[in-house]
Design a protein around this motif. Structure first.
Motif, short mmCIF file in Angstrom:
data_model
loop_
_atom_site.label_atom_id
_atom_site.label_comp_id
_atom_site.label_asym_id
_atom_site.label_seq_id
_atom_site.Cartn_x
_atom_site.Cartn_y
_atom_site.Cartn_z
N ASN A 42 -9.69 -4.94 57.18
CA ASN A 42 -8.67 -4.94 56.12
C ASN A 42 -7.92 -3.62 56.07
O ASN A 42 -6.69 -3.58 56.07
N TYR A 43 -8.66 -2.52 56.01
CA TYR A 43 -8.03 -1.20 55.91
C TYR A 43 -7.31 -0.82 57.20
O TYR A 43 -6.29 -0.12 57.16
N GLY A 77 -9.25 -10.86 58.72
CA GLY A 77 -9.32 -9.62 57.98
C GLY A 77 -8.14 -8.70 58.23
O GLY A 77 -7.56 -8.14 57.30
N GLN A 78 -7.76 -8.52 59.51
CA GLN A 78 -6.63 -7.66 59.82
C GLN A 78 -5.32 -8.22 59.29
O GLN A 78 -4.50 -7.48 58.74
N LEU A 82 -4.95 -10.29 56.78
CA LEU A 82 -4.95 -10.20 55.32
C LEU A 82 -4.49 -8.80 54.89
O LEU A 82 -3.65 -8.65 54.00
N GLY A 83 -5.04 -7.77 55.55
CA GLY A 83 -4.65 -6.40 55.22
C GLY A 83 -3.18 -6.15 55.47
O GLY A 83 -2.53 -5.42 54.73
N VAL A 109 -4.81 -6.22 50.21
CA VAL A 109 -6.24 -5.92 50.25
C VAL A 109 -6.73 -5.75 48.83
O VAL A 109 -6.28 -4.86 48.12
N GLY A 111 -11.76 -12.62 52.39
CA GLY A 111 -12.36 -12.04 51.19
C GLY A 111 -13.21 -12.96 50.36
O GLY A 111 -13.66 -12.58 49.27
N VAL A 150 -15.33 -6.78 58.02
CA VAL A 150 -14.22 -7.31 57.22
C VAL A 150 -13.49 -6.19 56.48
O VAL A 150 -12.25 -6.10 56.50
N ARG A 181 -17.34 -3.07 48.01
CA ARG A 181 -16.62 -4.08 48.80
C ARG A 181 -17.49 -4.63 49.92
O ARG A 181 -17.51 -5.84 50.17
#
Length: 449
Positions: free
Chosen positions: A74-75, A294-295, A297-298, A447, A376, A70, A231
């Motif tokens: 995100n990053y 996750g992607q 959201l980032g 993020v 998250g 996750v 995190r």
């Protein structure tokens, strides 16, 4: 995963993961088949009855691998190269420490836990030996889990598939040599697993060492970044605790199964092994949901997240119903691969029919839980699962199952699975709707640190 068709992206990500997971289960099934056919029913029961215990011990750390996926996703979606670099190196250090801790706990705590589970006397020595050998090499498994979690974070499920394919072939070949030729019984099965896991760990590390992007691993830069670890822990520990409690409830169920004797234990073990093929197929899709969320959201693309629940639920319902009921239809044939004992086969059929007919409910629950983790919220699905799945199962075991004679049977025990899945899924859906409207509707998500 931040562009293009949601269905196409989920399929492209999930199919290789599903195939690799099924291959892994096939090779694990080969362990059970070989030991059941060439070492006997007690050896089959010994290997099979340890599955819930192994899952309980390793789930906290595989939860941290989930946190790795996750955070890295995100990053990756946010194009934050520096934090992605730190995530890679922090994760690999955590994998090493995870393996060391599990080795100590697994080797020195195996007998005591098996005794607490009420393992049949004739099975106990073999189960203890299997666990000691298995946990001696668990560090390799942790390294592979964290390394493949990093690859999945950027949507790469093809190379882990190839690694598992080769490792599985090694495992099967060594099983045949150790168990049939060298007569090593359960120790041979465990040793074959350890060697194949060492191969998989070595290959995934080599891949990361040669990556040309921000997922590149540099041994000299291995260190823990406190912010990144925080995190990972914030997302991974609740997922791991959920897995532990899920497995704990399964350990309690296994203890109840143990009370019916070695034949029932062997049949339930074989049935559970077959059932795992359906679960892992649905889990591949739920892992795709988590990485997708996750992607996006980032990248701040919350509209794509809004569409995800309905699409993923429809996909997993079809997948679960088709695969689950195919297993039910062919259950006697499939079980005959594990044992020729008709009594053991009959007990396995009971398990498969009770669990797999509505196994899609489990997939629906897992997809919603992983969707919440991907955006998250890892603590919430943990709490819901504790009360909705684990709590209901334990409540039934310690009340109706044990106190009312007519309910003290395998069918009554196994009925707790579909009931607990349904309740947990319903609550998770409500939670997602509330969170989405509160945090993401008409907003741009970022993020969180």
């Amino acid at each position: 995963m931040t562009e293009g068709s949601i269905v196409a992206k989920l399929i492209a990500f999930s199919v290789p993961l599903i195939i690799s997971s099924i291959l892994q289960l096939l090779f694990n099934a080969a362990d059970v088949v070989v030991v059941g056919r060439f070492a006997g029913d007690n050896s089959l029961a010994a290997v099979g009855s340890t599955a819930s215990l192994i899952h309980m011990l390793v789930n906290l750390f595989t939860g941290l691998a989930t946190g790795t996926t996750v955070v890295a996703a995100n990053y990756f979606g946010a194009r934050d190269k520096e934090k992605l670099h730190d995530t890679v190196h922090t994760s690999m250090v955590v994998s090493l420490w995870s393996g060391v801790i599990l080795t100590v706990v697994g080797i020195f705590g195996a007998k005591r836990i098996l005794l607490l589970m009420g393992s049949p006397e004739e099975v106990l020595p073999l189960a203890q030996l299997y666990l000691k050998v298995y946990f001696a090499g668990i560090t390799a498994s942790m390294i592979y889990n964290f390394g493949s979690a990093l690859l999945r974070a950027k949507g790469d499920t093809q190379r882990p598939l190839i690694i598992l394919l080769v490792a599985g072939v090694i495992n099967v070949i060594l099983n045949l040599i150790f168990v049939i030729s060298l007569k090593m019984d359960v120790a041979g099965v465990a040793l074959a697993t350890v060697i194949s896991q060492c191969f998989a760990a070595a290959v995934v590390v080599i891949i990361l060492l040669h990556e040309q992007d921000d997922f590149h691993l540099n041994i000299a830069e291995l260190k823990i970044n406190g912010t990144i670890l925080s995190r990972i822990v914030r997302i991974g520990v609740p997922a791991g605790v959920q897995g532990i409690l899920f497995s704990f409830s399964n350990v309690i169920i296994q203890s109840s199964v143990n009370s019916f004797g070695a034949i029932v234990v062997a049949g339930n073990s074989a049935g559970s092994n077959i059932e795992g093929f359906v679960w892992t197929s649905m889990n591949g899709l739920s892992q795709g949901v988590m990485t997708f969320a996750g992607q996006n959201l980032g990248a701040g693309k919350t509209e794509r997240i809004r569409k995800l629940p309905l699409i993923s639920q429809l996909m997993v319902i079809v997948e679960g119903l088709v695969l689950g009921n195919l297993v039910v239809l062919f259950s006697p044939v499939l079980l005959s691969l594990y044992t020729q004992n008709p009594d053991v086969i009959a007990e396995g059929v009971i398990r498969i029919r009770m669990v797999c007919t509505l196994y899609c409910l489990c997939g629906m629950m897992d997809c919603m839980a992983n969707l919440l983790r991907g955006i998250g919220h890892s603590l919430l699905p943990m709490v819901v699962t504790i009360f909705g799945a684990c709590g209901l199962r334990l409540l039934w075991i310690f009340t109706g199952f044990r106190l009312v004679e007519k309910f003290h049977n395998m069918k009554s025990l196994l009925a707790t699975y579909p009931v607990s899945w349904s309740v947990t899924w319903s609550v998770l859906v409500i939670c997602f709707v509330i969170i989405y409207h509160k945090e993401f509707k008409n907003k741009t998500a970022g993020v969180s640190e």
